[in-house]
Design an enzyme around this catalytic site. Structure first.
Site, PDB file in Angstrom:
ATOM      1  CD  GLU A 137      -2.690  -1.265   2.529  1.00 37.18           C
ATOM      2  OE1 GLU A 137      -3.871  -1.555   2.451  1.00 37.18           O
ATOM      3  OE2 GLU A 137      -2.113  -1.069   3.625  1.00 37.18           O
TER       4      GLU A 137
HETATM    5  C1  TNX Z   1      -4.164  -4.058   5.010  1.00 34.97           C
HETATM    6  S1  TNX Z   1      -2.507  -6.413   4.643  1.00 34.97           S
HETATM    7  C2  TNX Z   1      -2.859  -3.819   5.393  1.00 34.97           C
HETATM    8  C3  TNX Z   1      -2.593  -3.436   6.781  1.00 34.97           C
HETATM    9  C4  TNX Z   1      -3.844  -3.290   7.584  1.00 34.97           C
HETATM   10  C5  TNX Z   1      -4.788  -4.409   7.258  1.00 34.97           C
HETATM   11  C6  TNX Z   1      -6.023  -4.400   8.081  1.00 34.97           C
HETATM   12  C7  TNX Z   1      -1.490  -5.375   4.324  1.00 34.97           C
HETATM   13  C8  TNX Z   1      -0.296  -5.855   3.690  1.00 34.97           C
HETATM   14  N1  TNX Z   1      -1.779  -4.115   4.611  1.00 34.97           N
HETATM   15  O1  TNX Z   1      -1.839  -2.255   6.811  1.00 34.97           O
HETATM   16  O2  TNX Z   1      -3.514  -3.305   8.927  1.00 34.97           O
HETATM   17  O3  TNX Z   1      -5.138  -4.300   5.912  1.00 34.97           O
HETATM   18  O4  TNX Z   1      -6.802  -5.524   7.856  1.00 34.97           O
END
Ligand code: TNX
Length: 532
Positions: free
Chosen positions: A348
């Protein structure tokens, strides 16, 4: 009242025969989780008595430690002495010659229980199986007056995947050393062997880095909701690594980057890109409105962040200081981490330009390689060129998993819709998120890592990991409510073959496991799918 001679004869005969072969639950009707590769019950049973003792065959510290664990698990509820020695015993742990493998065998006869394996880890897993084959009362910490019987037979067992993990996000809410150890204990009992620690994120930096002390002084101060944060000193971290290693669990430390880095950006201004992204709206600034050169030279530190949005932060990927920083951090982490993996995050990074992201991931992988470790990253890292041997952790996008496969790299399976322990069970769950799915116990159980993603087959998969993100999780009770019983389901997904797994059978076994959790005070979620 008068008893005939026959009454005594019958009673005597019964007590003799029950003494020879006690009444025991058949070996394949106990609640063993994960389900072993094969269980062949036979008639009769073995009883642990006050005369029982533990014999260790073989040598080494690890063997002695496993012998000690077995004694520690059996003594409180039985009240027996259970001495451990190399000389003799009816509870035998035998290290056999051969290439070390996690495979183990248990033979149970009237006379003895014998666990054999070519590795101490295998004996440890055999011990966990043995405990679960005993009456649930064995979980008590004070003496219970029952017969400690096990049905005769033979168990042969080995794991389906070599990487069986769980992740704790200690960044969103800090998790104390004690609670991490408690979680490690539960992992060990389920034969999980990798603990991934998500040590940094926008909301907190949780590991002491001596060359960059403000990371924890500033970046470790707070957590989600604005409460006091915390961090592990290097000594604390070493203690976790040792505690885990003693239970055959390898720690995988993660520094999430280039996104999810606000805590580091708040600690050191120079890591920030020219404009302060969380506050400034980069996209709407027009040329001439702002002097990018000046801002680039004088970035401001970010503000500490205590919300739960994702995707707003990024390291300055075009500045050398960023790579000096990353190298210093990785170097210190490597010194503290005996395991093979360093997790570099990579998820992300919505405000990092695509080319910058690729450049960054490739450089950081090189740094990990330089220090002799293998990198793991969230599936987005497969959009960059992966170093041979590095691992992509699939959580969201199948096309990223495919990119990794096409480059010849392995995949760690953590599909958010199945493996995420922070997802709510249903709309009534008191905590948790639901952006990926509601995950009831049967959802976490009923999937096959080898067929889950199109084109990703068993040989492409390193293993399975269950992440616990902690945006809504603040204490041990919350951890237990979200992790149990689902962690047991996911442990079985990673340990046991698809052919051996069966939901109706698991339902019965997890109900027995529930009794164990009740006795040991683990406040698990009572899924309505199970008759507890
Ligand atoms: C997505 S999973 C994210 C996390 C969040 C999570 C919450 C991932 C690699 N990144 O930063 O905590 O969703 O479910």
């Amino acid at each position: 009242m008068k008893y005939s001679i026959w009454t005594f004869a019958v009673l005597a005969a019964f007590s003799i025969s029950s003494c020879q072969s006690p009444i025991a639950v058949k070996l394949d009707e106990t609640g063993i989780i994960p389900i072993p590769t094969s269980i062949a019950p036979s008639s009769g049973g073995f009883e642990i008595t006050s005369n029982s003792s533990i014999q260790l065959i073989g040598s080494g510290e690890d063997l002695a430690r496993v012998g000690g664990y077995l004694a520690d698990r059996l003594r409180p509820a039985t009240g027996y002495e259970l001495p451990v020695s190399a000389d003799n015993g009816d509870l035998i742990l035998e290290l056999t010659p051969g290439a070390a493998s996690e495979k183990y065998t248990i033979e149970i006869s009237d006379e003895h229980v014998k666990i054999s394996s070519t590795s101490a880890a295998g004996l440890y897993y055999g011990m966990q199986t043995l405990i679960k084959a005993l009456p649930v009362e064995i979980e008590n910490t004070s003496v219970v007056d029952i017969d400690w019987t096990i049905g005769n037979g033979k168990i042969e067992d080995q794991p389906e995947f070599s990487y069986r993990g769980s992740m704790l996000d200690v960044a969103r809410h800090f998790i104390s050393l004690e609670d991490v150890k408690h979680y490690i204990d539960q992992m060990g009992s389920l034969k999980l062997n990798y603990l991934h620690l998500h040590l940094s994120d926008d909301q907190g930096w949780r590991i002491e880095i001596k060359s960059w002390p403000k990371l924890t002084e500033i970046g470790g101060k707070t957590e989600v909701g604005g409460t006091e944060g915390g961090f592990y000193s290097q000594e604390d971290y070493k203690e976790i690594v040792k505690y885990a290693a003693d239970r055959f669990i390898t720690v995988v430390p993660e520094i999430d980057m280039p996104g999810h880095t606000n805590a580091a950006l708040a600690s050191y201004a120079e890591l920030n890109p020219g404009v302060n992204l969380p506050d400034g709206d980069f996209a709407t600034l027009k040329e001439g409105q702002i002097d990018f050169d000046i801002l680039d030279k004088n970035p401001q530190p970010a503000e500490l962040y205590t919300g739960i949005e994702v995707g707003f932060s990024t390291f300055a990927t075009n500045k050398e200081v960023t790579y000096t920083f990353v190298e210093d951090v990785i170097k210190e982490l490597v010194e503290l981490t005996p395991g093979p993996y360093i997790h570099i995050g990579g998820d992300e990074s919505h405000v990092t330009e695509k080319d910058d992201y690729i450049y960054f991931v490739e450089r950081v992988q090189e740094i990990v390689t330089k220090y002799g470790k293998t990198s793991i990253g969230w599936d987005e890292i497969a959009t960059a060129k992966l170093v041979p041997g590095s691992v992509a952790q699939f959580w969201a996008l199948e096309e990223n998993a495919m990119l990794a496969k096409e480059q010849g790299n392995q995949i760690l399976m953590s599909p958010a819709k199945r493996a995420y322990l922070d997802m709510q069970y249903d709309s009534t769950s008191r905590i948790g998120l639901h952006w990926a799915a509601y995950i009831e116990l049967d959802d976490s159980y009923n999937w096959d890592p080898a067929t889950y993603a199109d084109g990703i087959n068993k040989s492409d998969i390193l293993g399975v990991e269950a992440p616990l993100w902690t945006e809504t999780i603040t204490n041990r009770a919350d951890i237990e409510y979200m992790a149990f019983p689902r962690l047991a389901a996911l442990a079985e997904v990673s340990w046991s073959s698809t052919e051996r797994r069966n939901w109706d059978d698991f339902k019965k076994r997890i109900a027995m496991q529930g009794k164990r959790w009740d006795i040991s005070g683990i406040d698990f979620y009572r899924s309505p799918k199970v008759d507890w």
